[in-house]
Design a protein around this motif. Structure first.
Motif, PDB file in Angstrom:
ATOM      1  N   LYS A   4      15.825  14.176  67.350  1.00 24.90           N
ATOM      2  CA  LYS A   4      15.297  15.211  66.467  1.00 24.90           C
ATOM      3  C   LYS A   4      14.457  14.586  65.363  1.00 24.90           C
ATOM      4  O   LYS A   4      14.668  13.434  64.975  1.00 24.90           O
ATOM      5  CB  LYS A   4      16.424  16.048  65.884  1.00 24.90           C
ATOM      6  CG  LYS A   4      17.384  15.304  64.977  1.00 24.90           C
ATOM      7  CD  LYS A   4      18.454  16.256  64.444  1.00 24.90           C
ATOM      8  CE  LYS A   4      19.357  15.573  63.429  1.00 24.90           C
ATOM      9  NZ  LYS A   4      20.377  16.507  62.889  1.00 24.90           N
ATOM     10  N   THR A   5      13.520  15.363  64.865  1.00 24.29           N
ATOM     11  CA  THR A   5      12.638  14.902  63.800  1.00 24.29           C
ATOM     12  C   THR A   5      13.295  15.136  62.449  1.00 24.29           C
ATOM     13  O   THR A   5      13.833  16.214  62.177  1.00 24.29           O
ATOM     14  CB  THR A   5      11.297  15.655  63.855  1.00 24.29           C
ATOM     15  OG1 THR A   5      10.724  15.479  65.153  1.00 24.29           O
ATOM     16  CG2 THR A   5      10.341  15.130  62.801  1.00 24.29           C
ATOM     17  N   THR A  93       8.675  13.274  73.952  1.00 26.67           N
ATOM     18  CA  THR A  93       8.129  14.466  74.600  1.00 26.67           C
ATOM     19  C   THR A  93       6.915  14.966  73.805  1.00 26.67           C
ATOM     20  O   THR A  93       6.683  14.557  72.664  1.00 26.67           O
ATOM     21  CB  THR A  93       9.171  15.589  74.660  1.00 26.67           C
ATOM     22  OG1 THR A  93       9.463  16.013  73.316  1.00 26.67           O
ATOM     23  CG2 THR A  93      10.456  15.119  75.336  1.00 26.67           C
ATOM     24  N   LYS A  94       6.178  15.879  74.407  1.00 26.43           N
ATOM     25  CA  LYS A  94       5.010  16.453  73.725  1.00 26.43           C
ATOM     26  C   LYS A  94       5.408  17.144  72.439  1.00 26.43           C
ATOM     27  O   LYS A  94       4.715  17.045  71.418  1.00 26.43           O
ATOM     28  CB  LYS A  94       4.277  17.419  74.661  1.00 26.43           C
ATOM     29  CG  LYS A  94       3.533  16.739  75.789  1.00 26.43           C
ATOM     30  CD  LYS A  94       2.730  17.748  76.608  1.00 26.43           C
ATOM     31  CE  LYS A  94       1.942  17.043  77.703  1.00 26.43           C
ATOM     32  NZ  LYS A  94       1.129  18.003  78.513  1.00 26.43           N
ATOM     33  N   ASP A  95       6.521  17.878  72.451  1.00 24.91           N
ATOM     34  CA  ASP A  95       6.981  18.574  71.243  1.00 24.91           C
ATOM     35  C   ASP A  95       7.368  17.586  70.155  1.00 24.91           C
ATOM     36  O   ASP A  95       7.095  17.826  68.968  1.00 24.91           O
ATOM     37  CB  ASP A  95       8.170  19.476  71.574  1.00 24.91           C
ATOM     38  CG  ASP A  95       7.767  20.728  72.342  1.00 24.91           C
ATOM     39  OD1 ASP A  95       6.564  21.049  72.359  1.00 24.91           O
ATOM     40  OD2 ASP A  95       8.667  21.368  72.924  1.00 24.91           O
ATOM     41  N   GLN A  96       8.003  16.492  70.527  1.00 23.97           N
ATOM     42  CA  GLN A  96       8.373  15.481  69.542  1.00 23.97           C
ATOM     43  C   GLN A  96       7.139  14.811  68.944  1.00 23.97           C
ATOM     44  O   GLN A  96       7.071  14.580  67.734  1.00 23.97           O
ATOM     45  CB  GLN A  96       9.297  14.447  70.192  1.00 23.97           C
ATOM     46  CG  GLN A  96      10.684  14.992  70.495  1.00 23.97           C
ATOM     47  CD  GLN A  96      11.458  14.151  71.493  1.00 23.97           C
ATOM     48  OE1 GLN A  96      10.911  13.267  72.154  1.00 23.97           O
ATOM     49  NE2 GLN A  96      12.747  14.420  71.602  1.00 23.97           N
ATOM     50  N   ALA A  98       4.224  16.179  68.661  1.00 19.93           N
ATOM     51  CA  ALA A  98       3.566  17.191  67.827  1.00 19.93           C
ATOM     52  C   ALA A  98       4.238  17.336  66.465  1.00 19.93           C
ATOM     53  O   ALA A  98       3.611  17.801  65.499  1.00 19.93           O
ATOM     54  CB  ALA A  98       3.552  18.531  68.547  1.00 19.93           C
ATOM     55  N   SER A  99       5.506  16.930  66.371  1.00 24.95           N
ATOM     56  CA  SER A  99       6.239  17.060  65.100  1.00 24.95           C
ATOM     57  C   SER A  99       5.936  15.934  64.124  1.00 24.95           C
ATOM     58  O   SER A  99       6.377  15.974  62.976  1.00 24.95           O
ATOM     59  CB  SER A  99       7.750  17.097  65.376  1.00 24.95           C
ATOM     60  OG  SER A  99       8.230  15.811  65.749  1.00 24.95           O
ATOM     61  N   ASP A 101       3.500  14.266  61.814  1.00 20.30           N
ATOM     62  CA  ASP A 101       2.220  14.521  61.128  1.00 20.30           C
ATOM     63  C   ASP A 101       1.714  13.283  60.383  1.00 20.30           C
ATOM     64  O   ASP A 101       1.252  13.358  59.248  1.00 20.30           O
ATOM     65  CB  ASP A 101       2.355  15.700  60.165  1.00 20.30           C
ATOM     66  CG  ASP A 101       3.346  15.450  59.030  1.00 20.30           C
ATOM     67  OD1 ASP A 101       4.125  14.477  59.118  1.00 20.30           O
ATOM     68  OD2 ASP A 101       3.331  16.223  58.044  1.00 20.30           O
ATOM     69  N   GLU A 116      -2.795  11.181  69.437  1.00 16.72           N
ATOM     70  CA  GLU A 116      -2.293  11.789  70.665  1.00 16.72           C
ATOM     71  C   GLU A 116      -2.713  10.974  71.884  1.00 16.72           C
ATOM     72  O   GLU A 116      -1.940  10.840  72.852  1.00 16.72           O
ATOM     73  CB  GLU A 116      -2.809  13.229  70.766  1.00 16.72           C
ATOM     74  CG  GLU A 116      -2.223  14.149  69.696  1.00 16.72           C
ATOM     75  CD  GLU A 116      -2.904  15.500  69.621  1.00 16.72           C
ATOM     76  OE1 GLU A 116      -3.769  15.782  70.490  1.00 16.72           O
ATOM     77  OE2 GLU A 116      -2.582  16.279  68.702  1.00 16.72           O
ATOM     78  N   ASN A 120      -0.593   9.552  74.995  1.00 17.65           N
ATOM     79  CA  ASN A 120      -0.831  10.162  76.298  1.00 17.65           C
ATOM     80  C   ASN A 120      -1.645   9.309  77.259  1.00 17.65           C
ATOM     81  O   ASN A 120      -1.776   9.672  78.439  1.00 17.65           O
ATOM     82  CB  ASN A 120      -1.537  11.511  76.115  1.00 17.65           C
ATOM     83  CG  ASN A 120      -0.683  12.506  75.334  1.00 17.65           C
ATOM     84  OD1 ASN A 120       0.540  12.501  75.431  1.00 17.65           O
ATOM     85  ND2 ASN A 120      -1.335  13.348  74.539  1.00 17.65           N
TER      86      ASN A 120
END
Length: 228
Positions: A4-5, A93-96, A98-99, A101, A116, A120
């Motif tokens: 988790k972030t 993961t992509k969501d992680q 994205a979190s 910044d 990114e 990727n």
């Protein structure tokens, strides 16, 4: 395991693994720790000592990509070619991703797509990110890394030895010693006595230097130059 972030002391995020009781960066400040340990004590220290026009860097644990991003930014500032290699068995993961910044925190929103891309881009292949920065990411372990005498600088950013003691043993540092060029250095946030002894057993010369906020000391370990 759950990842988790969380927000660290300087306002920048990192990833935590509650089950292991570890974070990818210091809770006192992710960005300030990475800048202090790896850029200031590592890259800026070793660069004047490198004869070649390209500095070769190895990072133990790509993780959040923060150390990589900061190194890319530094290459831009000092107009230095950098060849960057890193390993990571468990990519975010992509969501992680994205979190995180980091670009906003650093005032470099223009680098968001680049950040990114670092995450990727293709694995097991050298990829050009900017004219001064290439990266190769591998999904392998340290002991299975196939390279010898390649790097001027190692960022040793493994999880704390309380969580993963196997990554701080003499055989690991023997591997690190073997992939460093003579005169190269390894920097890490840890300055524990058993870690220093494992490094010394592998052949490193140890220097304890001031650590980042929240940590009194860190280690800069050198591969002695060969005698002429």
């Amino acid at each position: 395991m759950e990842r988790k972030t969380i927000i660290t002391g300087d306002g920048s995020p990192t990833i935590a693994i509650p089950e292991l009781k570890v974070t990818y960066h210091s809770i006192h400040g992710a960005i300030q720790e990475s800048k202090h340990v790896f850029i200031e004590a590592g890259l800026r220290y070793v660069r004047p000592r490198v004869v070649a026009n390209c500095v070769s860097v190895f990072e133990m644990g790509f993780g959040t990509g923060l150390n990589t991003l900061l190194t890319l930014i530094e290459s831009e500032h000092i107009h230095q070619k950098i060849s960057y290699e890193t390993i990571e068995l468990f990519p975010l993961t992509k969501d992680q991703i994205a979190s995180l910044d980091y670009c906003q925190q650093l005032g470099r929103n223009d680098l968001q797509e680049t950040f990114e891309q670092l995450h990727n881009c293709e694995w097991e292949k050298e990829v050009t990110i900017t004219p001064n920065f290439t990266i190769k990411k591998s999904k392998t372990t340290l002991l299975n890394l196939e390279t010898v005498g390649t790097f001027e600088l190692i960022y040793f950013d493994a999880f704390d030895s309380n969580a993963q003691p196997e990554l701080w043993r003499a055989e690991i540092f023997q591997k690190m010693f073997s992939i460093l060029k003579p005169g190269g250095i390894l920097v890490t946030y840890s300055s524990k006595g058993d870690v220093r002894r494992a490094m010394e057993a592998a052949g490193f010369t140890i220097e304890k230097i001031p650590g980042p906020p929240g940590k009194r000391e860190m280690v800069r370990a050198a591969h002695p130059k060969r005698k002429e």
